[in-house]
Design an enzyme around this catalytic site. Structure first.
Site, short mmCIF file in Angstrom:
data_model
loop_
_atom_site.label_atom_id
_atom_site.label_comp_id
_atom_site.label_asym_id
_atom_site.label_seq_id
_atom_site.Cartn_x
_atom_site.Cartn_y
_atom_site.Cartn_z
N GLY A 100 75.20 9.25 55.34
CA GLY A 100 74.47 10.51 55.43
C GLY A 100 72.99 10.28 55.71
CD GLU A 101 71.70 8.80 52.08
OE1 GLU A 101 71.74 9.52 51.07
OE2 GLU A 101 72.72 8.23 52.53
CG PHE A 102 73.02 5.95 60.30
CD1 PHE A 102 72.21 4.97 60.87
CD2 PHE A 102 73.91 6.64 61.10
CE1 PHE A 102 72.30 4.69 62.24
CE2 PHE A 102 74.01 6.36 62.46
CZ PHE A 102 73.20 5.39 63.03
#
EC number: 2.4.99.12
Length: 417
Positions: free
Chosen positions: A60-62
C-alpha cells in the site's frame, strides 16, 4: 528508552525466526534478509551516481511512493533508485519493479545495520512513505547529511510522538528534513511539538489511481459481460462481505462482478455455492456467451483497478475485518461506494466520502438494501457520482509538490558536489 527500542527489535527478530518454521510469510521475512547487507555492499561498491532511497512498509505504501519514484526517474534518468520494503507482502510482489535499480528488504533497524546500509548506498535523498520512522536509520542518515523526507504521512493525537513520555520518538521526527502530510490535523500536531518544516500536500495515492484510470485499457470480456446493463462491482471481498451481499445478489436482476481478496479454490467454490444465480469464473469465459450470466467471478490478481470503469455501483471489502481496502480506484470512476461499518474510520477518504454523500457504510444486508435503494433514485445517484469524482479531482497534486522539493534538493546537492 533506547534499550527498550533495541530490545523490541531483538524480540521481533526472534519471534519471526520462530514463526518462520511454520509460516511461509515469516519464512520469506527471515530468509530474504540473509546475507543482504553483503549483497547491497557489493551492488554499490563502485557506484558514483547520486542515490535516492525510497522505503515502504508494504504494498500500500509502495503505491503512494510510486508516483514520486517515477517522477524522479523521468527528471533524473541517471540517478540510482533503491527501493526497500519491510514486509514480504510488498517485497514479493514488487521485487522486479523496473522503476528502481535495486529492490531489497530493509535490514533490521540496528545501529550496525543502519550504518552499514547508509555507508554502502550513500543516499543523497531518503524518502520514507507514510508511517515509517526508524531510530537507527534516521540517525545514520543524519550523520551522512542525507536529506530525509516523510511523504503521505498522517499523524494522530494518540501516537507516541505526541505523548508526554514520547521524547525518544520525537527525536526521530526531528531528524526528518521535511514532512509532506495528508491533512491539516497532521500539520497542527507536528507544529505543536515544534516541527514547522512540514507541508500539507495530500495523499499521492490520488495521483496514482488517477493515473491508472487514464491509462486503463478496454477489457473486451468485461464489456461483453456488461452488454449495456448496470453492474455492481465488488472489490477485494472477504467472506464477511459476501455474507452481507449474497441476499442482494440472489434477489437482484442487476449483474455483479466479484473480485475476492483471496482466490483459493476453496474460497471460489464457497462463493459459487452461496450464489443462487448463474455465475462464471473469468478464467472460464473463453468462447462463452456471457449474456445469460448474472455474476462474473474474477479468479486472477491485478485486474481490479480496471473493473470499476464498467460499474454503476461499487462495494469495497475488508471493513468488517482488519480494515477497508482501497476505495479511491472506484471513486475515480465516479460511482457510489458501499463498505462495511466496522473498520473504516482510519481511512480519511472513507470518512470524507460518507460525510459528502458519495459513500455509505452498511451494518448488514437490511442496511445495505435500504441505502442501495435510496441511492438508485436518479437525483441521489447523480449526486453520489459527482461527489466521488469531484473528491478525487480536488485531492490531486501531492506528487507535484513533493517532486518540486526533491528536484530542488538534488540539483542543489549536485551543484555543491
Amino acid at each position: 528508552m533506547i534499550i527498550l527500542y533495541n530490545l523490541s527489535i531483538f524480540l521481533m527478530r526472534a519471534g519471526l525466526r520462530l514463526a518462520a518454521l511454520f509460516h511461509p510469510k515469516a519464512k520469506s521475512f527471515v530468509t530474504g534478509r540473509k546475507g543482504l547487507l553483503q549483497k547491497i555492499q557489493a551492488d554499490y561498491a563502485t557506484n558514483t551516481a547520486p542515490v535516492v532511497w525510497v522505503h515502504c512498509a508494504s504494498l500500500g505504501e509502495f503505491e503512494q511512493g510510486r508516483p514520486v519514484i517515477e517522477g524522479l526517474r523521468k527528471v533524473f534518468p541517471k540517478i540510482r533508485i533503491v527501493l526497500t520494503f519491510f514486509s514480504p507482502s510488498g517485497y514479493d510482489v514488487r521485487k522486479h519493479y523496473q522503476g528502481a535499480d535495486h529492490v531489497y528488504y530493509l535490514p533490521w533497524d540496528t545501529a550496525a545495520n543502519a550504518k552499514r546500509f547508509v555507508k554502502a548506498i550513500k543516499p543523497t535523498l531518503a524518502i520514507f512513505v507514510k508511517y515509517e520512522f526508524w531510530h537507527h536509520y534516521t540517525q545514520a542518515l543524519a550523520a551522512n547529511r542525507t536529506t530525509i523526507l516523510s511523504i503521505s504521512s498522517i499523524f494522530r493525537p494518540d501516537q507516541l510522538f505526541f505523548k508526554p513520555y514520547g521524547g525518544f520518538y520525537r527525536k526521530i521526527l526531528k531528524r526528518i528534513s521535511h514532512f509532506f502530510v495528508q491533512n491539516d490535523e497532521s500539520l497542527k500536531l507536528l507544529k505543536a511539538i515544534g516541527l514547522n518544516h512540514c507541508t500539507r500536500s495530500g495523499d499521492t495515492r490520488f495521483d496514482r489511481v488517477y493515473q491508472i484510470v487514464k491509462q486503463a485499457e478496454e477489457l473486451p470480456t468485461i464489456q461483453n459481460f456488461k452488454n449495456h446493463q448496470k453492474i455492481f462491482v465488488v472489490g477485494s471481498s472477504w467472506s464477511e462481505d459476501i455474507d452481507v451481499l449474497i441476499p442482494l445478489i440472489n434477489e437482484n436482476r442487476m449483474k455483479f462482478i466479484i473480485a475476492p481478496h483471496e482466490i483459493s479454490e476453496q474460497n471460489l467454490i464457497s462463493l459459487e455455492r452461496a450464489l443462487q444465480v448463474k455465475s462464471i469464473r473469468y478464467s472460464q469465459t473463453t468462447n462463452i456467451n456471457l449474456e445469460d450470466f448474472q455474476v462474473l467471478i474474477i479468479d486472477n490478481v491485478g485486474m481490479l483497478s480496471k473493473l470499476y470503469r464498467y460499474g454503476e455501483f461499487a462495494f469495497i471489502g475488508g471493513a468488517y475485518g482488519k480494515g477497508l481496502h482501497n476505495i479511491l480506484e472506484a471513486a475515480c470512476y465516479g460511482v457510489p461506494i458501499f463498505f462495511g461499518n466496522k473498520n473504516y474510520t482510519k481511512f480519511k477518504e472513507a470518512v470524507d466520502l460518507i460525510n459528502r454523500g458519495g459513500a455509505f457504510d452498511v451494518a448488514d444486508y437490511t442496511d445495505l438494501k435500504m441505502k442501495y435503494e435510496m441511492v438508485t433514485l436518479p437525483e441521489s445517484f447523480l449526486l453520489a457520482c459527482e461527489v466521488t469524482r469531484q473528491y478525487v479531482e480536488e485531492n490531486l497534486g501531492a506528487t507535484e509538490k513533493i517532486l518540486t522539493y526533491c528536484e530542488a534538493t538534488l540539483r542543489a546537492k549536485n551543484t555543491a558536489a
